[in-house]
Design an enzyme around this catalytic site. Structure first.
Site, mmCIF file in Angstrom:
data_model
loop_
_atom_site.group_PDB
_atom_site.id
_atom_site.type_symbol
_atom_site.label_atom_id
_atom_site.label_comp_id
_atom_site.label_asym_id
_atom_site.label_seq_id
_atom_site.Cartn_x
_atom_site.Cartn_y
_atom_site.Cartn_z
ATOM 1 N N ASP A 98 0.861 -1.170 0.000
ATOM 2 C CA ASP A 98 0.000 0.000 0.000
ATOM 3 C C ASP A 98 0.905 1.231 0.000
ATOM 4 O O ASP A 98 1.823 1.323 0.823
ATOM 5 C CB ASP A 98 -0.861 -0.022 1.277
ATOM 6 N N GLU B 172 -6.613 3.647 -5.739
ATOM 7 C CA GLU B 172 -7.881 3.729 -5.003
ATOM 8 C C GLU B 172 -8.528 5.065 -5.342
ATOM 9 O O GLU B 172 -8.015 6.123 -4.981
ATOM 10 C CB GLU B 172 -7.672 3.636 -3.489
ATOM 11 N N HIS C 85 -11.448 -3.104 3.287
ATOM 12 C CA HIS C 85 -11.416 -2.844 4.730
ATOM 13 C C HIS C 85 -12.187 -1.590 5.126
ATOM 14 O O HIS C 85 -12.203 -1.229 6.298
ATOM 15 C CB HIS C 85 -9.955 -2.721 5.169
ATOM 16 N N ASP C 86 -12.779 -0.897 4.154
ATOM 17 C CA ASP C 86 -13.521 0.335 4.445
ATOM 18 C C ASP C 86 -15.029 0.169 4.299
ATOM 19 O O ASP C 86 -15.782 1.052 4.720
ATOM 20 C CB ASP C 86 -13.095 1.451 3.474
ATOM 21 N N ASP D 63 -3.173 4.746 -2.299
ATOM 22 C CA ASP D 63 -4.286 5.136 -1.427
ATOM 23 C C ASP D 63 -4.885 6.502 -1.777
ATOM 24 O O ASP D 63 -4.155 7.434 -2.129
ATOM 25 C CB ASP D 63 -3.733 5.189 0.015
HETATM 26 C C1 GLC Z 1 -8.186 5.074 2.176
HETATM 27 C C2 GLC Z 1 -8.064 3.848 3.037
HETATM 28 C C3 GLC Z 1 -8.739 4.113 4.346
HETATM 29 C C4 GLC Z 1 -8.047 5.277 5.018
HETATM 30 C C5 GLC Z 1 -8.008 6.490 4.105
HETATM 31 C C6 GLC Z 1 -7.038 7.506 4.591
HETATM 32 O O1 GLC Z 1 -9.486 5.340 1.787
HETATM 33 O O2 GLC Z 1 -8.578 2.733 2.369
HETATM 34 O O3 GLC Z 1 -8.719 2.987 5.175
HETATM 35 O O4 GLC Z 1 -8.713 5.614 6.209
HETATM 36 O O5 GLC Z 1 -7.590 6.161 2.786
HETATM 37 O O6 GLC Z 1 -5.730 7.091 4.351
#
Ligand code: GLC
Length: 520
Positions: free
Chosen positions: A102, A268, A329-330, A204
């Site tokens: 990541d 992402e 995970h979100d 991310d």
């Molecule tokens: C992304 C991650 C999430 C995190 C956010 C801030 O969306 O998947 O878990 O809280 O970024 O880094």
């Protein structure tokens, strides 16, 4: 060297997301670690996935479960050491799998030495590596922006009299990607891990990479309802999807290409389909796989799903490779979103659509959201906006490897509660040929055997009543996929020889929630 005729691994491969805190604890501290992942690799080999992406494992004060990075080039002691990483990386390669890490470029931890330096004074060397602005004349924050986890995106720093920007927690100051030195430092971070053999990154929060405070306030969101959470009360047009992100994406691609064009960059990105497509870059010079979250947002009815799949395919730039995701995970677990009775069908959809699938850890077991008692809450989002279902702990609970206390996950106290039902444990499912795990293994094996399911064309995406169906064709071999999303039995609209069924059937009507792959 890549042969012309072969496809890059990531087109046919299946990515599996490991949430390291909850995969396997080898030390007894209740939190998963790298050695734990190494020990449990046989599960992944047995399952039949091709690549693992590990959520952040870097030194972090853990204000946002590791998405607040205090050193991009080391391993947090909670997860092990660089030596543990090397050992894991070698084991992953020996197992024939690829390894993705990541990369969290939009913000660091407020404990990162860069931020500690930047906040020293207005003319500190690294001041401009973060985003600072003067207060408005009345002392209020520079813009009306609201952070993803509630509250203003600006925190005042009294010692230097300015506000700093954070799209997430105050402990996650936004990095200033408009500063060339910061950019260069972040590209070196990528090289640090590429030099250690990683096959790519999941990048991310990309849409938040370059907010532009000079554009001013965000407009209110006319469609806002409270359950969307405070951040959505405004349209974050001046924060998200700024056009300059693309140049940074091209640079990241160029860094990966210094090693090998097959090194993978997954982005992402939450946005509209149109916004998403931009992240492929022009001439494929940015992200090979901008995460497609349409199935996470989807209405699980046949007609809207068919329309959504067709629209996504139609929007892809020429030559761009699709990808699909059911959970992460979100977001709430797929089995909880659509009901366990349709979880197998969802897996069949994920693994038979055209494009690279990403499977979230535990979904191969049909894991569901686990209720978290208030005293066990870990997620800062739940703490900031309690009781509205925004918290992410329920989807982050540890894997149950065995039944009984600790569930084979830990000898200590797990950091989040573990689903105690014996039927979700790996051990139980391994012993049951009718289990979700056995089904997913069979499905993944079918996908490996049938090129039609990976490289094949996708045609005839339609709904007949509540049955979603489509065909995949490769070199004269056609497979039909038929998925009954409805609560009543329905005729199979595209008959053939059944290769796999979610319900173990091979003919007759499709049961409620049943999916079949049929050879034509
Ligand atoms: C992304 C991650 C999430 C995190 C956010 C801030 O969306 O998947 O878990 O809280 O970024 O880094």
């Amino acid at each position: 060297m890549t042969h012309q005729a072969t496809q890059p691994w990531w087109k046919e491969g299946v990515i599996y997301q490991i949430y390291p805190r909850s995969f396997m604890d080898s030390t007894g501290d209740g939190i998963g670690d790298l050695e734990g992942i190494r020990q449990r690799l046989p599960h992944l080999v047995d399952l039949g996935i091709d690549a693992i992406w590990i959520s952040p494992i870097f030194p972090s004060p853990m204000k946002d479960a590791g998405y607040d990075v205090a050193d991009y080039c080391d391993i947090d002691p909670l997860f092990g050491s660089l030596e543990d990483f090397e050992r894991l990386s070698a084991a992953v390669k020996d197992a024939g799998l690829k390894l993705l890490l990541d990369f969290v470029p939009s913000h660091s931890s407020d404990q990162h030495p860069w931020f500690l330096e930047a906040r020293q004074s207005r003319d500190a060397d690294k001041r401009d590596w973060y985003v600072w602005r003067d207060p408005l004349p009345d002392g209020s924050p520079p813009t009306n922006w609201i952070s993803e986890f509630a509250g203003p995106t600006w925190t005042f720093h009294p010692e230097t009299g300015q506000y700093y920007l954070h799209v997430f927690l105050p402990e996650q100051p936004a990095l200033n990607w408009r500063n060339p030195e910061l950019r260069a430092a972040m590209y070196d971070v990528m090289r640090f891990w590429f030099d250690r053999g990683v096959d790519g990154f999941r990048v991310d929060a990309l849409e938040n990479l370059m907010p532009n405070p000079d554009l001013g306030d965000n407009p209110p969101n006319p469609d806002w309802v409270e359950s969307m959470g405070p951040a959505r009360s405004h349209l974050a047009v001046n924060i998200k999807h700024q056009p300059e992100i693309l140049a940074a994406g091209r640079d990241m691609r160029a860094v990966a290409n210094e090693y090998d064009p097959e090194r993978l960059l997954v982005g992402e990105i939450y946005g509209t389909t149109e916004q998403l497509m931009k992240y492929y870059g022009e001439n494929h010079d940015a992200f090979q796989l901008p995460f497609n979250f349409l199935l996470i947002e989807a209405v699980w009815e046949a007609e809207p799903l068919a329309g959504m799949i067709r629209a996504y395919e139609a929007a892809l730039p020429e030559g761009a490779w699709p990808n699909w995701v059911l959970g992460n995970h979100d977001r709430p677990r797929i089995a909880s979103r659509i009901g366990p009775w349709r979880a197998r069908l969802a897996a069949m959809l994920l693994l038979t659509l055209r494009g690279t699938p990403t499977l979230y850890q535990g979904d191969e077991l049909g894991m569901e959201n686990v209720p978290i008692p208030p005293e066990a809450v870990q997620d800062p989002w739940e703490r900031n906006v309690p009781g509205q279902g925004l918290g992410r702990d329920p989807v982050r609970t540890p894997i149950a490897w065995e039944t009984g206390p600790g569930a084979g996950f830990t000898t200590g106290t797990p950091w989040l509660p573990i689903d105690p039902r014996p039927e979700v444990a790996v051990e139980t499912q391994q012993a049951d040929p009718g289990s979700m795990l056995a089904f997913q293994k069979a499905l993944l094996a079918l996908r490996k055997r049938e090129k039609a399911l990976t490289l094949g064309d996708l045609t005839g995406v339609n709904a007949t009543g509540e049955v979603l169906h489509y065909r995949r064709t490769f070199e004269g071999r056609t497979l039909a996929v038929t998925l009954n999303l409805g609560e009543t039995a329905a005729p199979c609209p595209d008959p053939g020889t059944c290769l796999i069924s979610t319900h173990g059937n091979d003919s007759g009507d499709l049961a409620p929630g049943e999916g079949r792959v049929l050879a034509q």
